[in-house]
Scaffold this active site. Structure first.
Site, mmCIF file in Angstrom:
data_model
loop_
_atom_site.group_PDB
_atom_site.id
_atom_site.type_symbol
_atom_site.label_atom_id
_atom_site.label_comp_id
_atom_site.label_asym_id
_atom_site.label_seq_id
_atom_site.Cartn_x
_atom_site.Cartn_y
_atom_site.Cartn_z
ATOM 1 N N GLY A 57 0.795 -1.217 0.000
ATOM 2 C CA GLY A 57 0.000 0.000 0.000
ATOM 3 C C GLY A 57 0.828 1.267 0.000
ATOM 4 O O GLY A 57 0.326 2.345 -0.335
ATOM 5 N N SER A 58 2.097 1.171 0.365
ATOM 6 C CA SER A 58 2.969 2.346 0.300
ATOM 7 C C SER A 58 3.595 2.480 -1.084
ATOM 8 O O SER A 58 3.710 3.584 -1.623
ATOM 9 C CB SER A 58 4.076 2.255 1.360
ATOM 10 N N SER A 102 7.143 4.192 3.710
ATOM 11 C CA SER A 102 6.545 3.097 4.477
ATOM 12 C C SER A 102 5.568 3.714 5.454
ATOM 13 O O SER A 102 5.963 4.461 6.345
ATOM 14 C CB SER A 102 7.609 2.312 5.241
ATOM 15 N N SER A 104 3.833 2.409 7.913
ATOM 16 C CA SER A 104 4.088 2.048 9.319
ATOM 17 C C SER A 104 5.495 2.460 9.744
ATOM 18 O O SER A 104 5.747 2.699 10.911
ATOM 19 C CB SER A 104 3.959 0.531 9.496
ATOM 20 N N THR A 107 8.506 -1.659 7.732
ATOM 21 C CA THR A 107 8.551 -2.705 6.700
ATOM 22 C C THR A 107 10.006 -3.031 6.376
ATOM 23 O O THR A 107 10.776 -2.151 5.983
ATOM 24 C CB THR A 107 7.777 -2.220 5.464
ATOM 25 N N ARG A 154 -3.022 1.135 3.056
ATOM 26 C CA ARG A 154 -3.638 1.300 1.727
ATOM 27 C C ARG A 154 -4.682 2.411 1.689
ATOM 28 O O ARG A 154 -5.058 2.864 0.613
ATOM 29 C CB ARG A 154 -4.242 -0.030 1.246
ATOM 30 N N GLU A 241 -7.024 -7.267 -0.365
ATOM 31 C CA GLU A 241 -6.889 -6.898 1.049
ATOM 32 C C GLU A 241 -8.224 -6.525 1.694
ATOM 33 O O GLU A 241 -8.460 -6.842 2.853
ATOM 34 C CB GLU A 241 -5.891 -5.745 1.210
ATOM 35 N N HIS A 257 0.932 -11.391 -25.442
ATOM 36 C CA HIS A 257 2.038 -12.256 -25.837
ATOM 37 C C HIS A 257 2.197 -13.432 -24.880
ATOM 38 O O HIS A 257 3.190 -14.153 -24.953
ATOM 39 C CB HIS A 257 3.333 -11.427 -25.904
ATOM 40 N N LYS A 355 4.556 -11.146 8.527
ATOM 41 C CA LYS A 355 5.552 -10.263 9.147
ATOM 42 C C LYS A 355 5.991 -10.830 10.501
ATOM 43 O O LYS A 355 7.165 -10.806 10.851
ATOM 44 C CB LYS A 355 4.989 -8.843 9.303
HETATM 45 O O1 PA5 Z 1 -1.898 -2.620 2.709
HETATM 46 C C1 PA5 Z 1 -1.108 -3.088 3.506
HETATM 47 O O2 PA5 Z 1 -1.339 -3.180 4.717
HETATM 48 C C2 PA5 Z 1 0.224 -3.609 3.019
HETATM 49 O O3 PA5 Z 1 0.238 -3.737 1.626
HETATM 50 C C3 PA5 Z 1 1.335 -2.670 3.503
HETATM 51 O O4 PA5 Z 1 1.245 -1.429 2.841
HETATM 52 C C4 PA5 Z 1 2.689 -3.319 3.266
HETATM 53 O O5 PA5 Z 1 2.787 -4.504 4.018
HETATM 54 C C5 PA5 Z 1 3.838 -2.401 3.625
HETATM 55 O O6 PA5 Z 1 3.653 -1.820 4.867
HETATM 56 P P1 PA5 Z 1 3.908 -0.237 5.023
HETATM 57 O O7 PA5 Z 1 2.980 0.392 4.042
HETATM 58 O O8 PA5 Z 1 3.573 0.049 6.437
HETATM 59 O O9 PA5 Z 1 5.341 -0.037 4.692
#
Ligand code: PA5
Length: 361
Positions: A57-58, A102, A104, A107, A154, A241, A257, A355
């Site tokens: 999500g980042s 990131s 959080s 990551t 996200r 998600e 292709h 994680k």
């Molecule tokens: O949507 C989510 O929770 C994940 O895809 C996170 O974005 C991913 O695990 C990475 O974490 P962060 O965005 O805290 O770096």
């Protein structure tokens, strides 16, 4: 239309959406505006190459930035790095600007890239709500754009993308800067007007609810091209998600292709696939991409497959508004799909489990 429709019954919907993702989705235009302000005071050094490091999500903020800036004539190499190491930099490390994104701040892949960039002498900027990344950046005197915490990553796309884009404006030509500022204002206005449509209108009038219904109990396969490529990825990830179900994405013309041959599969399972074609207005698409989308649709329908074609809500708008409004529609589709599946859109237990197990060593 559907008896006891959970999509049109706010109290039933909120009983499923226990963590209230709906509020965060409605807040997206506001997050973008807030994020823009946070990117205003960052000083970026001169650079020749740009790396955006992040995951999930980042990282998607980096994909959107790349697709957008490339179309706006930004001519420096820009890559999104998903992993533990930066690519080879030759003798250009000091002229390679590295953003670590990131939400959080914890990551491990992004932290590894941040450290790798430091060891190699790259100028760095961190965008995060805190965690280890903020800590390291403060210790190492790296500029940090601190964004509000407490959201699933996200849903923080506005806070990740807008400061990234805003902080890069000084590196652009004046005409590019002005065009981007205009498009940004237009985008916020567009999203503000779409928010009540997607949040409140009943299913009969609400494209997000209707598309979620079409994807219910199906396996979405989402295709994009050029500017809609990162949106296809975003839709797929949001469906995974939020709705907790499989979804896949691919990109034209490459899929013609390889992936295309999979359309031959004759199996009852193939009837579960719904193909979602994410289009830009025809005036914006390469003429051969338009033909390819048309032929894609015909070939799939000749094989009895279901195809949905989805375009930006207002095709006359600027690039950024088209990009983010089509992405926003996907966010709401995934949200309503979660409600149809009866799952709280917010928790992502398997991501956390992965994680945790990695941290156990
Ligand atoms: O949507 C989510 O929770 C994940 O895809 C996170 O974005 C991913 O695990 C990475 O974490 P962060 O965005 O805290 O770096």
């Amino acid at each position: 239309m559907h008896a006891n429709n959970v999509l049109d019954d706010p109290s039933r919907a909120l009983a499923i959406d226990r963590s209230r993702m709906r509020d965060l989705l409605e807040g997206f235009p506001h997050h973008l505006e807030g994020g823009w302000g946070l990117g205003e005071d960052v000083e970026i050094p001169p650079f020749e190459r740009l790396l955006i490091c992040g995951m999930g999500g980042s990282a998607i903020g980096g994909d959107f930035l790349r697709a957008y800036l490339q179309q706006k004539g930004f001519h420096k190499p820009l890559e999104v790095v998903r992993g533990y190491r930066l690519p080879p930099l030759g003798d250009a490390a000091e002229r390679t600007l590295v953003y670590a994104l990131s939400y959080s701040g914890n990551t491990e892949e992004t932290l590894a890239c941040f450290e790798d960039a430091g060891r190699r002498g790259c100028p760095r900027i961190a965008i995060t709500s805190g965690g280890r990344l903020a800590q390291l950046a403060h210790q190492q005197k790296v500029p940090v754009i601190e964004i509000p915490g407490g959201m699933p990553p996200r849903t923080a796309l506005g806070y990740l993308l807008a400061p990234l884009l805003r902080s890069l404006l000084p590196a652009l030509r004046r005409s590019q800067r002005e065009a981007i500022e205009r498009e940004f204002a237009e985008t916020v206005g567009t999203l503000r007007s779409l928010s009540p449509l997607y949040a409140e209108e009943p299913e009969a009038e609400n494209p997000a609810k209707r598309q979620a219904r079409a994807l219910f109990q199906k396996i979405p396969i989402i295709y994009g091209s050029a500017i809609t490529e990162p949106i296809a990825r975003r839709w797929k990830c949001q469906i995974n998600e939020n709705a907790k179900q499989p979804a896949y994405w691919d990109v034209l013309p490459e899929l013609h292709h390889n992936e295309i041959v999979g359309w031959e599969w004759e199996s009852p399972l193939a009837e579960r696939f719904v193909y979602v074609l994410l289009r830009d207005p025809e005036t914006e698409e390469h003429p051969q991409i338009q033909r390819r989308f048309r032929i894609t649709r015909a070939l799939l329908e000749e094989r009895g497959r279901t195809v949905l074609e989805v375009r930006p809500p207002d095709e006359t708008q600027g690039l950024l508004a088209r990009l983010l409004s089509l992405s926003y529609l996907g966010d709401w589709v995934s949200y309503y799909l979660a409600l149809l599946n009866g799952v709280d859109p917010t928790p992502v237990e398997l991501i956390e489990a992965m994680k945790r197990r990695l941290a156990e060593g």
